[in-house]
Design a protein around this motif. Sequence first.
Motif, PDB file in Angstrom:
ATOM      1  N   PHE A 104     -15.488   1.103 -13.177  1.00 12.32           N
ATOM      2  CA  PHE A 104     -14.034   1.010 -13.361  1.00 12.32           C
ATOM      3  C   PHE A 104     -13.501  -0.315 -12.815  1.00 12.32           C
ATOM      4  CE2 PHE A 104     -11.798   5.055 -14.641  1.00 12.32           C
ATOM      5  CZ  PHE A 104     -12.900   5.613 -15.245  1.00 12.32           C
ATOM      6  N   THR A 105     -14.074  -0.787 -11.729  1.00 13.74           N
ATOM      7  CA  THR A 105     -13.669  -2.083 -11.183  1.00 13.74           C
ATOM      8  C   THR A 105     -14.011  -3.200 -12.165  1.00 13.74           C
ATOM      9  OG1 THR A 105     -13.985  -1.295  -8.920  1.00 13.74           O
ATOM     10  CG2 THR A 105     -13.967  -3.683  -9.249  1.00 13.74           C
ATOM     11  N   ILE A 106     -15.208  -3.147 -12.728  1.00 15.26           N
ATOM     12  CA  ILE A 106     -15.595  -4.143 -13.726  1.00 15.26           C
ATOM     13  C   ILE A 106     -14.656  -4.065 -14.923  1.00 15.26           C
ATOM     14  CG2 ILE A 106     -17.402  -4.829 -15.356  1.00 15.26           C
ATOM     15  CD1 ILE A 106     -19.462  -3.803 -13.280  1.00 15.26           C
ATOM     16  N   LEU A 107     -14.341  -2.863 -15.367  1.00 13.31           N
ATOM     17  CA  LEU A 107     -13.445  -2.670 -16.515  1.00 13.31           C
ATOM     18  C   LEU A 107     -12.059  -3.260 -16.249  1.00 13.31           C
ATOM     19  CD1 LEU A 107     -12.965  -1.189 -19.320  1.00 13.31           C
ATOM     20  CD2 LEU A 107     -11.936   0.583 -17.919  1.00 13.31           C
ATOM     21  N   ARG A 108     -11.504  -2.983 -15.085  1.00 10.26           N
ATOM     22  CA  ARG A 108     -10.177  -3.518 -14.750  1.00 10.26           C
ATOM     23  C   ARG A 108     -10.192  -5.046 -14.739  1.00 10.26           C
ATOM     24  NH1 ARG A 108      -8.438  -2.956  -9.961  1.00 10.26           N
ATOM     25  NH2 ARG A 108      -6.252  -3.112 -10.480  1.00 10.26           N
ATOM     26  N   ARG A 109     -11.232  -5.612 -14.166  1.00 14.52           N
ATOM     27  CA  ARG A 109     -11.326  -7.076 -14.117  1.00 14.52           C
ATOM     28  C   ARG A 109     -11.523  -7.667 -15.510  1.00 14.52           C
ATOM     29  NH1 ARG A 109     -15.021  -7.235  -8.709  1.00 14.52           N
ATOM     30  NH2 ARG A 109     -13.322  -6.859  -7.259  1.00 14.52           N
ATOM     31  N   SER A 144     -11.049   9.929  -6.200  1.00 17.45           N
ATOM     32  CA  SER A 144     -10.367  10.379  -4.982  1.00 17.45           C
ATOM     33  C   SER A 144      -9.573   9.206  -4.418  1.00 17.45           C
ATOM     34  CB  SER A 144     -11.406  10.840  -3.957  1.00 17.45           C
ATOM     35  OG  SER A 144     -12.148   9.726  -3.480  1.00 17.45           O
ATOM     36  N   GLY A 145      -8.710   9.496  -3.459  1.00 20.87           N
ATOM     37  CA  GLY A 145      -7.925   8.447  -2.814  1.00 20.87           C
ATOM     38  C   GLY A 145      -8.809   7.398  -2.161  1.00 20.87           C
ATOM     39  N   LYS A 146      -9.894   7.823  -1.548  1.00 21.38           N
ATOM     40  CA  LYS A 146     -10.815   6.900  -0.888  1.00 21.38           C
ATOM     41  C   LYS A 146     -11.481   5.989  -1.919  1.00 21.38           C
ATOM     42  CE  LYS A 146     -14.734   6.869   2.267  1.00 21.38           C
ATOM     43  NZ  LYS A 146     -15.701   7.694   2.989  1.00 21.38           N
ATOM     44  N   GLU A 147     -11.896   6.554  -3.049  1.00 18.85           N
ATOM     45  CA  GLU A 147     -12.535   5.752  -4.098  1.00 18.85           C
ATOM     46  C   GLU A 147     -11.546   4.755  -4.703  1.00 18.85           C
ATOM     47  OE1 GLU A 147     -15.873   8.818  -5.858  1.00 18.85           O
ATOM     48  OE2 GLU A 147     -13.760   9.170  -6.359  1.00 18.85           O
ATOM     49  N   ILE A 148     -10.313   5.201  -4.908  1.00 25.64           N
ATOM     50  CA  ILE A 148      -9.284   4.310  -5.453  1.00 25.64           C
ATOM     51  C   ILE A 148      -9.034   3.161  -4.487  1.00 25.64           C
ATOM     52  CG2 ILE A 148      -6.847   4.139  -6.115  1.00 25.64           C
ATOM     53  CD1 ILE A 148      -7.095   7.097  -7.048  1.00 25.64           C
ATOM     54  N   ALA A 149      -9.005   3.482  -3.202  1.00 22.33           N
ATOM     55  CA  ALA A 149      -8.809   2.435  -2.188  1.00 22.33           C
ATOM     56  C   ALA A 149      -9.923   1.396  -2.280  1.00 22.33           C
ATOM     57  CB  ALA A 149      -8.761   3.058  -0.797  1.00 22.33           C
ATOM     58  N   SER A 150     -11.135   1.848  -2.483  1.00 23.80           N
ATOM     59  CA  SER A 150     -12.263   0.927  -2.607  1.00 23.80           C
ATOM     60  C   SER A 150     -12.142   0.066  -3.864  1.00 23.80           C
ATOM     61  CB  SER A 150     -13.563   1.726  -2.636  1.00 23.80           C
ATOM     62  OG  SER A 150     -14.654   0.885  -2.901  1.00 23.80           O
ATOM     63  N   ILE A 151     -11.768   0.673  -4.981  1.00 20.93           N
ATOM     64  CA  ILE A 151     -11.647  -0.053  -6.248  1.00 20.93           C
ATOM     65  C   ILE A 151     -10.553  -1.104  -6.169  1.00 20.93           C
ATOM     66  CG2 ILE A 151     -10.973   0.175  -8.677  1.00 20.93           C
ATOM     67  CD1 ILE A 151     -12.320   2.951  -8.613  1.00 20.93           C
ATOM     68  N   LEU A 152      -9.425  -0.733  -5.580  1.00 20.26           N
ATOM     69  CA  LEU A 152      -8.265  -1.628  -5.534  1.00 20.26           C
ATOM     70  C   LEU A 152      -8.221  -2.496  -4.272  1.00 20.26           C
ATOM     71  CD1 LEU A 152      -5.488   0.799  -6.870  1.00 20.26           C
ATOM     72  CD2 LEU A 152      -6.775  -0.934  -8.137  1.00 20.26           C
ATOM     73  N   ASP A 153      -9.218  -2.363  -3.426  1.00 16.17           N
ATOM     74  CA  ASP A 153      -9.256  -3.106  -2.154  1.00 16.17           C
ATOM     75  C   ASP A 153      -8.003  -2.857  -1.314  1.00 16.17           C
ATOM     76  OD1 ASP A 153     -11.755  -4.255  -2.602  1.00 16.17           O
ATOM     77  OD2 ASP A 153     -10.870  -5.892  -3.773  1.00 16.17           O
ATOM     78  N   LEU A 154      -7.685  -1.577  -1.131  1.00 17.22           N
ATOM     79  CA  LEU A 154      -6.521  -1.170  -0.341  1.00 17.22           C
ATOM     80  C   LEU A 154      -6.945  -0.186   0.732  1.00 17.22           C
ATOM     81  CD1 LEU A 154      -3.993  -0.466  -3.247  1.00 17.22           C
ATOM     82  CD2 LEU A 154      -3.970  -2.441  -1.720  1.00 17.22           C
ATOM     83  N   ASN A 155      -6.052   0.066   1.656  1.00 17.85           N
ATOM     84  CA  ASN A 155      -6.221   1.087   2.675  1.00 17.85           C
ATOM     85  C   ASN A 155      -6.010   2.453   2.020  1.00 17.85           C
ATOM     86  OD1 ASN A 155      -5.149   3.034   4.657  1.00 17.85           O
ATOM     87  ND2 ASN A 155      -5.362   1.319   6.088  1.00 17.85           N
ATOM     88  N   SER A 156      -6.733   3.483   2.447  1.00 18.18           N
ATOM     89  CA  SER A 156      -6.595   4.833   1.879  1.00 18.18           C
ATOM     90  C   SER A 156      -5.173   5.368   2.021  1.00 18.18           C
ATOM     91  CB  SER A 156      -7.569   5.807   2.550  1.00 18.18           C
ATOM     92  OG  SER A 156      -8.878   5.491   2.201  1.00 18.18           O
ATOM     93  N   ASN A 157      -4.538   5.111   3.166  1.00 19.18           N
ATOM     94  CA  ASN A 157      -3.167   5.583   3.363  1.00 19.18           C
ATOM     95  C   ASN A 157      -2.203   4.910   2.388  1.00 19.18           C
ATOM     96  OD1 ASN A 157      -3.964   7.253   5.453  1.00 19.18           O
ATOM     97  ND2 ASN A 157      -3.610   5.699   7.007  1.00 19.18           N
ATOM     98  N   THR A 158      -2.435   3.642   2.110  1.00 22.68           N
ATOM     99  CA  THR A 158      -1.596   2.922   1.143  1.00 22.68           C
ATOM    100  C   THR A 158      -1.734   3.555  -0.238  1.00 22.68           C
ATOM    101  OG1 THR A 158      -1.884   0.879   2.393  1.00 22.68           O
ATOM    102  CG2 THR A 158      -1.145   0.663   0.104  1.00 22.68           C
TER     103      THR A 158
END
Length: 183
Positions: free
Chosen positions: A70-75, A137-151
């Motif tokens: 998904f990260t590759i796809l977004r890029r 999950s929120g944690k996976e999305i945080a990893s994909i978007l390079d964000l904090n899980s709480n964000t």
Amino acid sequence: MDKQPVSTNNQRRQAYESIVSSYYQDVYRYAFWLTRNANIAEDLVQETFMRAWRSFDSLQKSSAAKAWLFTILRRENARMYERYRPELVDITDASLAEDKGGEPDQFRDRQELHQAILGLESDYRDPLLLQVIGGFSGKEIASILDLNSNTVMTRLFRARSKLRDTLTSETPSDASTTQQESQ
């Protein structure tokens, strides 16, 4: 001749093919949602899997393959729009195709939801799409978007709130009718 590289190449190819068969539909669904065009989505997915093959050795855990794709796809989608130059069409020559599938109310509701999601700022739209379309999950999305899980969780909450507000807000004609009835 050393037989080890052949075995390693076969194992690599089999692992890659396993990931492709497992996640192709999810990646295509996300690409289609982003582009709303089957041909562009197919091209985007093909380029995503080509890039994934080239850098397959960088995938450290097979459990992270979906998020990695998904990260590759977004890029790749972003790259596509960096070089995209829209073709201008004279409006008098354009024709609109009708969607005959489903009931008119369902089509309208789907269109309203799609427009509302597209109307969200990308900070809210991207995490929501990754959760709803990608099933992350929120944690996976945080990893994909390079964000904090709480964000990510905050943005998901705000995205849903904004959608709810947009979809349940009264139109001006409804508001005037309600005011006239109360008087």
